[in-house]
Design a protein around this motif. Structure first.
Motif, PDB file in Angstrom:
ATOM      1  N   GLY A 202     -34.779  22.213  13.769  1.00  0.00           N
ATOM      2  CA  GLY A 202     -33.797  22.531  12.745  1.00  0.00           C
ATOM      3  C   GLY A 202     -33.184  21.336  12.041  1.00  0.00           C
ATOM      4  N   TRP A 203     -33.682  20.141  12.319  1.00  0.00           N
ATOM      5  CA  TRP A 203     -33.092  18.924  11.743  1.00  0.00           C
ATOM      6  C   TRP A 203     -33.007  19.036  10.225  1.00  0.00           C
ATOM      7  CZ3 TRP A 203     -31.375  14.726  14.663  1.00  0.00           C
ATOM      8  CH2 TRP A 203     -30.984  13.604  13.944  1.00  0.00           C
ATOM      9  N   ASN A 204     -31.778  18.970   9.725  1.00  0.00           N
ATOM     10  CA  ASN A 204     -31.518  19.169   8.302  1.00  0.00           C
ATOM     11  C   ASN A 204     -30.928  17.877   7.748  1.00  0.00           C
ATOM     12  OD1 ASN A 204     -30.430  19.832   5.778  1.00  0.00           O
ATOM     13  ND2 ASN A 204     -29.748  21.867   6.433  1.00  0.00           N
ATOM     14  N   ARG A 205     -31.693  17.175   6.922  1.00  0.00           N
ATOM     15  CA  ARG A 205     -31.265  15.860   6.445  1.00  0.00           C
ATOM     16  C   ARG A 205     -29.942  15.926   5.686  1.00  0.00           C
ATOM     17  NH1 ARG A 205     -36.738  12.782   4.211  1.00  0.00           N
ATOM     18  NH2 ARG A 205     -37.837  12.702   6.231  1.00  0.00           N
ATOM     19  N   SER A 206     -29.782  16.940   4.866  1.00  0.00           N
ATOM     20  CA  SER A 206     -28.534  17.036   4.096  1.00  0.00           C
ATOM     21  C   SER A 206     -27.343  17.297   5.011  1.00  0.00           C
ATOM     22  CB  SER A 206     -28.644  18.145   3.047  1.00  0.00           C
ATOM     23  OG  SER A 206     -28.853  19.404   3.660  1.00  0.00           O
ATOM     24  N   VAL A 295     -28.003  20.849  12.086  1.00  0.00           N
ATOM     25  CA  VAL A 295     -28.630  21.944  11.349  1.00  0.00           C
ATOM     26  C   VAL A 295     -27.739  22.434  10.214  1.00  0.00           C
ATOM     27  CG1 VAL A 295     -29.560  24.299  11.505  1.00  0.00           C
ATOM     28  CG2 VAL A 295     -29.936  22.681  13.376  1.00  0.00           C
ATOM     29  N   GLN A 316     -30.798  29.864  10.109  1.00  0.00           N
ATOM     30  CA  GLN A 316     -31.254  28.777   9.243  1.00  0.00           C
ATOM     31  C   GLN A 316     -32.667  28.334   9.625  1.00  0.00           C
ATOM     32  OE1 GLN A 316     -29.687  27.371   6.681  1.00  0.00           O
ATOM     33  NE2 GLN A 316     -30.983  25.573   6.331  1.00  0.00           N
TER      34      GLN A 316
END
Length: 489
Positions: A202-206, A295, A316
């Motif tokens: 789930g790594w979400n850069r934003s 996430v 997500q």
């Protein structure tokens, strides 16, 4: 205060069937319920900063682990069924033991059993919609404008869970232990899987950029606190008030001391079980919050639907499947948590009955060597707490009475924790020669650190959450009147 009672004799008839692993499972089982999947939303709204939200959980970990280390000395010194009731009775007086036992039975343990059982039913409704709080078998019957009694399908399921686990535990320690170990292992694995999914898939850069680029910024604190945005004092207030959520999620770790009469080699295993269990859960809780933050951006955590942060995270990552996956995980977690609470709670009323401070039948063991009558009374009262509803005439929404009661007793519970750990100092002075196979590491600094930290949180709750503080203290005062009546009789 009256002089402390003599050290009680070992409980007669109990079977010492809990080894170190079983005892650690009890600690983990009562700690992990539904809170970790929900309370981060409210905490993030109170604090307004991702870094300081994590620090709030660190503070919870420090308080919990220092308390567990301190309790270890009391548990090794007084390894008898009853836990905090015994410690307060022996350190101060029978009155303080009773006040804790009274609050524990009337609200703390039974209210938590009711709350977690309803949480199980709520998440079952996601998988099986006919179970819902709005599907009434008996429509709300108003007692006053703000209170009613009802029976929905969700309430019926919650009562069924309480009845089932009360029955299995009345069959003997072995039954309760099997359910305990199975569900605690499963929910620990589920929480670990949730963390791994969040960190790896789930790594979400934003979200990472938003949350961690300036993670310790001082945000706008919850307006209800009435403190200046961005101030250091406001941060202290927010961190302390937020503990009502995180401490509740990590609470009940001491329940294993209540079943001390059924633990093998309790002088060794009780301190170890509390230390191992508390450390494991706090590490998992911190990692879970890190997973939320990598996430979801902070605003998404703050405004997660129905505060279900973990569900929002899985939604997500797995669109369309997140709610169902999380529902199954929480059902496993809450079912195991109810079993742990039922298993431990009845032993406290058993100890009170042994001292003539509860119904005499509660002080007897059944043929399976467990306090069957005490289990039944606990189960009945927890089921009763499921039925009353609160009502808001403005929003026309129904709530649950036990939720209010649990909010009310957080401050009272902190008071009892502070007194119990103060008992370490008192018993060192009044009984210096008593056997202490385990002595709290870092004495006197470790117990003093807990007392200082918990007292600060308690003062802030009294000052900034008076509406949910004074009712809890009123419950304790009522307990003093009940104690006086019992002693007079």
């Amino acid at each position: 205060m009256t002089p402390p009672s003599t050290t009680p004799k070992p409980a007669q008839g109990f079977v010492r069937g809990l080894n170190l692993f079983d005892s650690t499972m009890v600690v983990i089982g009562v700690m992990i319920g539904s809170g970790i999947f929900i309370v981060s939303a409210d905490m993030s709204r109170l604090i307004g900063s991702p870094g300081w939200m994590l620090m709030a959980w660190v503070l919870t970990g420090v308080l919990t682990i220092t308390a567990a280390l301190s309790y270890g000395e009391l548990a090794s010194m007084l390894p008898h069924a009853g836990g905090m009731y015994i410690y307060l009775r022996e350190a101060f007086s029978p009155l303080w033991g009773f006040l804790y036992g009274w609050t524990f039975f009337t609200v703390i343990q039974t209210g938590t059993i009711a709350a977690v059982a309803v949480a199980f039913a709520r998440f079952l409704s996601i998988v099986f919609p006919p179970v819902a709080e709005g599907r009434y078998l008996i429509q709300p019957i108003h007692i006053t404008e703000g209170y009613a009694v009802s029976l929905s399908t969700a309430q019926l399921v919650a009562i069924g869970v309480i009845a089932l686990l009360t029955w299995t535990n009345s069959r003997g320690l072995e039954y309760g232990k099997i359910v305990q170990n199975l569900f605690t292992t499963a929910k620990t694995a589920a929480l670990a899987a949730l963390i791994l999914v969040g960190l790896l898939l789930g790594w979400n850069r934003s979200a990472v950029s938003f949350n961690f680029s300036d993670m310790f910024r001082l945000g706008a604190f919850d307006r209800s606190l009435g403190v200046e945005a961005g101030g250091v004092f406001g941060l202290v207030v927010a961190l302390c008030v937020a503990q009502s959520g995180s401490l509740f999620s990590a609470d009940s770790w001491h329940d294993v001391t209540i079943v001390a009469g059924e633990v093998k080699d309790p002088r060794r295993n009780l301190p170890l079980a509390m230390a191992l269990g508390c450390t494991a859960v706090i590490v998992l809780y911190l990692l879970a919050n890190v997973a939320y933050l990598v996430v979801l951006p902070l605003p998404a955590i703050q405004h997660a639907p129905s505060d279900r942060v973990a569900t929002a995270m899985l939604q997500q990552i797995f669109p369309g499947y997140g709610p169902v996956l999380m529902a199954v995980a929480i059902m496993i977690s809450t079912f195991g948590c109810v079993n742990s609470l039922v298993l431990a709670g009845a032993r406290a009323t058993y100890a009170m009955a042994q001292d003539g401070l509860f119904f005499a039948q509660a002080g007897r063991l059944n043929a399976a060597h467990v306090p069957g009558w005490s289990l039944a009374v606990q189960g009945i009262w927890a089921a009763v707490l499921v039925l009353p509803r609160t009502y808001d005439p403005l929003t026309k929404q129904y709530g649950n009475l036990y939720s209010n009661l649990l909010n009310y007793v957080i401050s009272a519970a902190l008071l009892f924790y502070i007194l119990t750990i103060a008992g370490v100092f008192r018993l060192r002075r009044t009984r210096p020669d008593a056997p202490r196979p385990y002595r709290v590491a870092g004495y006197p600094f470790v117990p003093a650190l807990y007392i200082l930290g918990a007292a600060t949180v308690l003062v802030m709750l009294v000052a900034y959450r008076p509406a949910t503080t004074w009712p809890g203290l009123a419950i304790v005062v009522i307990g003093a009147a009940v104690y006086g009546a019992i002693r007079k009789r």
